[in-house]
Design a protein around this motif. Structure first.
Motif, PDB file in Angstrom:
ATOM      1  N   MET A   1      26.380 -23.584   0.011  1.00 34.82           N
ATOM      2  CA  MET A   1      24.975 -23.251  -0.121  1.00 34.82           C
ATOM      3  C   MET A   1      24.390 -23.037   1.263  1.00 34.82           C
ATOM      4  O   MET A   1      24.658 -23.796   2.173  1.00 34.82           O
ATOM      5  CB  MET A   1      24.233 -24.375  -0.829  1.00 34.82           C
ATOM      6  CG  MET A   1      22.754 -24.117  -0.912  1.00 34.82           C
ATOM      7  SD  MET A   1      21.857 -25.351  -1.850  1.00 34.82           S
ATOM      8  CE  MET A   1      21.435 -26.488  -0.565  1.00 34.82           C
ATOM      9  N   TRP A  20      18.688 -13.139  -6.837  1.00 38.22           N
ATOM     10  CA  TRP A  20      20.139 -12.987  -6.801  1.00 38.22           C
ATOM     11  C   TRP A  20      20.782 -14.083  -5.929  1.00 38.22           C
ATOM     12  O   TRP A  20      21.764 -14.705  -6.323  1.00 38.22           O
ATOM     13  CB  TRP A  20      20.509 -11.602  -6.280  1.00 38.22           C
ATOM     14  CG  TRP A  20      21.981 -11.409  -6.083  1.00 38.22           C
ATOM     15  CD1 TRP A  20      22.690 -11.567  -4.917  1.00 38.22           C
ATOM     16  CD2 TRP A  20      22.951 -11.066  -7.068  1.00 38.22           C
ATOM     17  NE1 TRP A  20      24.014 -11.331  -5.118  1.00 38.22           N
ATOM     18  CE2 TRP A  20      24.209 -11.024  -6.438  1.00 38.22           C
ATOM     19  CE3 TRP A  20      22.873 -10.786  -8.426  1.00 38.22           C
ATOM     20  CZ2 TRP A  20      25.380 -10.709  -7.121  1.00 38.22           C
ATOM     21  CZ3 TRP A  20      24.051 -10.470  -9.102  1.00 38.22           C
ATOM     22  CH2 TRP A  20      25.272 -10.435  -8.448  1.00 38.22           C
ATOM     23  N   LEU A  21      20.217 -14.315  -4.756  1.00 38.16           N
ATOM     24  CA  LEU A  21      20.763 -15.329  -3.849  1.00 38.16           C
ATOM     25  C   LEU A  21      20.637 -16.736  -4.437  1.00 38.16           C
ATOM     26  O   LEU A  21      21.553 -17.549  -4.294  1.00 38.16           O
ATOM     27  CB  LEU A  21      20.081 -15.250  -2.484  1.00 38.16           C
ATOM     28  CG  LEU A  21      20.395 -13.993  -1.677  1.00 38.16           C
ATOM     29  CD1 LEU A  21      19.440 -13.869  -0.490  1.00 38.16           C
ATOM     30  CD2 LEU A  21      21.848 -13.978  -1.219  1.00 38.16           C
ATOM     31  N   ARG A  22      19.524 -17.003  -5.117  1.00 39.67           N
ATOM     32  CA  ARG A  22      19.383 -18.309  -5.776  1.00 39.67           C
ATOM     33  C   ARG A  22      20.428 -18.478  -6.871  1.00 39.67           C
ATOM     34  O   ARG A  22      20.962 -19.563  -7.061  1.00 39.67           O
ATOM     35  CB  ARG A  22      17.969 -18.463  -6.338  1.00 39.67           C
ATOM     36  CG  ARG A  22      16.930 -18.702  -5.276  1.00 39.67           C
ATOM     37  CD  ARG A  22      15.535 -18.931  -5.866  1.00 39.67           C
ATOM     38  NE  ARG A  22      14.575 -19.095  -4.799  1.00 39.67           N
ATOM     39  CZ  ARG A  22      13.647 -18.191  -4.476  1.00 39.67           C
ATOM     40  NH1 ARG A  22      13.537 -17.053  -5.172  1.00 39.67           N
ATOM     41  NH2 ARG A  22      12.824 -18.418  -3.480  1.00 39.67           N
ATOM     42  N   ASP A  23      20.701 -17.405  -7.588  1.00 37.42           N
ATOM     43  CA  ASP A  23      21.756 -17.461  -8.611  1.00 37.42           C
ATOM     44  C   ASP A  23      23.124 -17.742  -8.001  1.00 37.42           C
ATOM     45  O   ASP A  23      24.023 -18.223  -8.695  1.00 37.42           O
ATOM     46  CB  ASP A  23      21.814 -16.156  -9.409  1.00 37.42           C
ATOM     47  CG  ASP A  23      20.754 -16.084 -10.495  1.00 37.42           C
ATOM     48  OD1 ASP A  23      20.067 -17.101 -10.750  1.00 37.42           O
ATOM     49  OD2 ASP A  23      20.613 -14.997 -11.092  1.00 37.42           O
ATOM     50  N   GLN A  24      23.273 -17.429  -6.720  1.00 34.78           N
ATOM     51  CA  GLN A  24      24.522 -17.700  -6.001  1.00 34.78           C
ATOM     52  C   GLN A  24      24.496 -19.092  -5.356  1.00 34.78           C
ATOM     53  O   GLN A  24      25.303 -19.400  -4.488  1.00 34.78           O
ATOM     54  CB  GLN A  24      24.760 -16.638  -4.920  1.00 34.78           C
ATOM     55  CG  GLN A  24      24.734 -15.209  -5.415  1.00 34.78           C
ATOM     56  CD  GLN A  24      25.799 -14.950  -6.465  1.00 34.78           C
ATOM     57  OE1 GLN A  24      26.959 -15.276  -6.268  1.00 34.78           O
ATOM     58  NE2 GLN A  24      25.404 -14.370  -7.576  1.00 34.78           N
ATOM     59  N   SER A  25      23.525 -19.914  -5.745  1.00 31.55           N
ATOM     60  CA  SER A  25      23.361 -21.310  -5.305  1.00 31.55           C
ATOM     61  C   SER A  25      22.843 -21.471  -3.885  1.00 31.55           C
ATOM     62  O   SER A  25      23.050 -22.507  -3.261  1.00 31.55           O
ATOM     63  CB  SER A  25      24.674 -22.094  -5.469  1.00 31.55           C
ATOM     64  OG  SER A  25      25.070 -22.100  -6.813  1.00 31.55           O
ATOM     65  N   HIS A  26      22.162 -20.472  -3.364  1.00 31.97           N
ATOM     66  CA  HIS A  26      21.555 -20.595  -2.044  1.00 31.97           C
ATOM     67  C   HIS A  26      20.103 -21.045  -2.187  1.00 31.97           C
ATOM     68  O   HIS A  26      19.442 -20.766  -3.185  1.00 31.97           O
ATOM     69  CB  HIS A  26      21.601 -19.253  -1.303  1.00 31.97           C
ATOM     70  CG  HIS A  26      22.982 -18.775  -1.044  1.00 31.97           C
ATOM     71  ND1 HIS A  26      23.861 -19.428  -0.203  1.00 31.97           N
ATOM     72  CD2 HIS A  26      23.655 -17.713  -1.535  1.00 31.97           C
ATOM     73  CE1 HIS A  26      25.005 -18.781  -0.177  1.00 31.97           C
ATOM     74  NE2 HIS A  26      24.919 -17.737  -0.989  1.00 31.97           N
ATOM     75  N   ASN A 105      26.078  -7.432  -4.557  1.00 33.13           N
ATOM     76  CA  ASN A 105      27.388  -8.080  -4.444  1.00 33.13           C
ATOM     77  C   ASN A 105      27.913  -8.009  -3.012  1.00 33.13           C
ATOM     78  O   ASN A 105      28.514  -8.965  -2.527  1.00 33.13           O
ATOM     79  CB  ASN A 105      28.393  -7.443  -5.405  1.00 33.13           C
ATOM     80  CG  ASN A 105      28.113  -7.812  -6.840  1.00 33.13           C
ATOM     81  OD1 ASN A 105      27.892  -8.976  -7.165  1.00 33.13           O
ATOM     82  ND2 ASN A 105      28.088  -6.825  -7.702  1.00 33.13           N
ATOM     83  N   SER A 108      25.902 -10.508  -0.931  1.00 31.81           N
ATOM     84  CA  SER A 108      26.358 -11.863  -1.239  1.00 31.81           C
ATOM     85  C   SER A 108      27.704 -12.175  -0.575  1.00 31.81           C
ATOM     86  O   SER A 108      27.909 -13.262  -0.042  1.00 31.81           O
ATOM     87  CB  SER A 108      26.468 -12.048  -2.757  1.00 31.81           C
ATOM     88  OG  SER A 108      26.856 -13.353  -3.076  1.00 31.81           O
ATOM     89  N   ALA A 109      28.621 -11.227  -0.593  1.00 28.97           N
ATOM     90  CA  ALA A 109      29.922 -11.427   0.046  1.00 28.97           C
ATOM     91  C   ALA A 109      29.755 -11.629   1.548  1.00 28.97           C
ATOM     92  O   ALA A 109      30.422 -12.486   2.151  1.00 28.97           O
ATOM     93  CB  ALA A 109      30.845 -10.246  -0.238  1.00 28.97           C
ATOM     94  N   GLY A 112      28.478 -15.080   2.387  1.00 28.26           N
ATOM     95  CA  GLY A 112      29.576 -16.038   2.333  1.00 28.26           C
ATOM     96  C   GLY A 112      30.417 -16.047   3.593  1.00 28.26           C
ATOM     97  O   GLY A 112      30.938 -17.093   3.998  1.00 28.26           O
TER      98      GLY A 112
END
Length: 124
Positions: A1, A20-26, A105, A108-109, A112
């Motif tokens: 996160m 979108w970023l919150r959905d990725q747990s950020h 996407n 998000s990558a 990470g």
């Protein structure tokens, strides 16, 4: 996160990216102008990444914000986004550039890769 500051004056674009970023747990903080983001950067010590549009209203645009980050928080990655083409200064200021509309996407990558994984704990 990661704790990410999203800076975008177009509210629907900002909302979509932040969601979108919150959905990725950020953990995501949002600013609608570079001026607002500059204040947040001065008052919030723990920010892992800044994603900012280049063209925004106010005293501070995205390039000015990236310059501030470079000068005051060396090592804090900045992703610049714009509907226009990438310019030469962008390569010096940003970890990456995305042209709008961008692929969430891919963003998000890259997040990470730019921000080390955390266990979710934050220092007090």
């Amino acid at each position: 996160m990661a704790r990410i500051l999203v800076v975008e004056d177009e509210i629907l674009t900002r909302f979509s990216l932040a969601h979108w970023l919150r959905d990725q747990s950020h953990e995501v903080m949002e600013a609608g102008t570079g001026d607002e983001a500059a204040g947040m950067l001065n008052s919030i010590p723990q920010i892992d990444l800044v994603i900012t549009d280049i063209e925004m209203p106010g005293q501070v645009d995205g390039l000015g914000l990236a310059r501030q980050v470079r000068d005051t928080r060396a090592g804090l990655p900045v992703i610049l986004v714009s509907a226009r083409d990438e310019g030469p200064e962008i390569a010096r200021l940003a970890a990456a550039f995305f042209r709008k509309p961008y692929d969430l996407n891919r963003v998000s990558a890259l997040v990470g890769r730019l921000v080390p994984a955390r266990d979710g704990a934050r220092p007090a």
